[in-house]
Write a protein that holds these residues in place. Sequence first.
Motif, short mmCIF file in Angstrom:
data_model
loop_
_atom_site.label_atom_id
_atom_site.label_comp_id
_atom_site.label_asym_id
_atom_site.label_seq_id
_atom_site.Cartn_x
_atom_site.Cartn_y
_atom_site.Cartn_z
N TYR A 73 5.53 -81.69 15.01
CA TYR A 73 6.76 -81.05 14.33
C TYR A 73 7.39 -80.27 15.43
O TYR A 73 6.58 -79.76 16.47
N ASP A 74 8.51 -79.69 14.97
CA ASP A 74 9.38 -78.90 16.18
C ASP A 74 9.47 -77.53 15.82
O ASP A 74 9.16 -77.11 14.78
N SER A 75 8.95 -76.61 17.05
CA SER A 75 9.19 -75.06 16.83
C SER A 75 9.87 -74.57 17.93
O SER A 75 10.32 -75.19 18.70
N ASP A 76 10.05 -73.23 17.71
CA ASP A 76 10.79 -72.53 18.77
C ASP A 76 10.12 -72.87 20.03
O ASP A 76 10.84 -72.56 21.00
N ASP A 77 9.03 -73.18 20.35
CA ASP A 77 8.21 -73.20 21.52
C ASP A 77 8.19 -74.60 21.83
O ASP A 77 7.43 -75.12 22.95
N GLY A 78 8.93 -75.54 21.11
CA GLY A 78 8.77 -76.90 21.47
C GLY A 78 7.74 -77.66 20.52
O GLY A 78 7.67 -77.37 19.34
N LYS A 79 7.47 -78.89 20.62
CA LYS A 79 6.77 -79.70 19.89
C LYS A 79 5.23 -79.38 19.62
O LYS A 79 4.70 -78.95 20.73
N LYS A 80 4.99 -79.21 18.33
CA LYS A 80 3.60 -78.74 18.16
C LYS A 80 2.81 -79.73 17.27
O LYS A 80 3.48 -80.56 16.65
N LEU A 81 1.37 -79.72 17.14
CA LEU A 81 0.73 -80.56 16.45
C LEU A 81 0.07 -79.55 15.28
O LEU A 81 -0.49 -78.71 15.46
N ARG A 82 0.28 -80.24 14.08
CA ARG A 82 -0.56 -79.61 12.64
C ARG A 82 -1.53 -81.00 12.36
O ARG A 82 -1.06 -81.83 12.21
N ILE A 83 -2.87 -80.05 12.16
CA ILE A 83 -3.88 -81.18 11.66
C ILE A 83 -3.68 -81.41 10.41
O ILE A 83 -3.66 -80.42 9.68
N LYS A 84 -4.03 -82.60 10.02
CA LYS A 84 -3.80 -83.02 8.51
C LYS A 84 -5.00 -83.40 8.00
O LYS A 84 -5.43 -83.52 6.70
N ALA A 85 -6.03 -84.08 8.96
CA ALA A 85 -7.35 -84.82 8.38
C ALA A 85 -8.16 -84.74 9.69
O ALA A 85 -7.90 -84.97 10.56
N TYR A 86 -9.46 -84.82 9.32
CA TYR A 86 -10.34 -84.91 10.16
C TYR A 86 -11.40 -86.04 9.78
O TYR A 86 -11.73 -86.34 8.74
#
Length: 340
Positions: free
Chosen positions: A35-48
């Motif tokens: 996803y996009d954030s003010d600091d650039g692209k970030k990763l959000r964990i959805k499953a392990y």
Amino acid sequence: MNKISVDLGSGVTKIYMPGCGVVLKEATCIAVEEYDSDDGKKLRIKAYGDKARSLSGRAAARTKIVNPVFEGNIVHEELAAELLSYFLEKIEISGRKAKRTEAIFILPCGITQSVRKKYKRLAEACGIGYVYFTLAPFAAVLGHNIVINESTPMFSLDIGYSVTDIAAFSQDGIISGMSINIGGNSIDMQLCEEAAQKFNLKIGSLTAERLKNKAGSLWRDDNKMLVIDGSEITSNSPSSVCVNSEQIYGVLTTYIDKVAEYVKLVISRLPAEVSSAVMHGGIYLTGGLSGLDGIADYLEEKLGIRINQTEEGQLAAVIGGGAILSEDYLLDCFATVDEE
């Protein structure tokens, strides 16, 4: 003091706790959403773990399935730490407990010092207090419940998901050995290509793995069958095909023959006395592919050496790691500490 043995495989992570047995066996896999954030692209964990792997081929467009370990190397340190922390939480080791935990990590025999440091940083990120390392051949043979003495060399063949470890060793260490980038994953990818070429069928890696495990056999006259689902390449419409053992036999033998050639190469480098001991004691076969039907008979015919199997070949190394951690003399012989 908690004690755990960790086999952070490219395909499956196993954790063994002396006195409790194998307490975790899950896919070394994590699902992330970009996803996009003010600091650039970030990763959000959805499953392990297993849940993440079940999304393979079915995930939304912005979701990626990541294997943070590949061919024995930690290729994404941050996600590997998140995943291992999650696994430790599942077995009730986190926070203060982690600081009071001794962990031994099973590493490929061809590992470099730079990769070893990644595993050390991984342990630190998870808060593990005391860290040891051992090599897969040592742990795999000990997982056979074999007593290793000073005078008798052993030969280990551990065929994993993306790495195969081949080594002759004694209490003094590796006599001759290597890690090669051939394993169950190689067969899975080739089965995907085979389905496309032979059946005009596009299948995913999970289907290919199931085909290998359910219909794969190295007994020439075996006739197991499996119906696999996919989509027709030409029309892109859903389709199913019944595949039998004979139709995928050539894929299996292509890769097992390559492994056999490397085994011969390692044996050819051994001193005569060690080679004689290996011929007498046989080869200890472990890893995920060790459970493939007919593999022991096939390798015996190819190599002319007895193949020793254990019932849970995929778990042998992590169980052996637990044995090393539990006995001081094994720790002295077969483990190293996390020194710089």
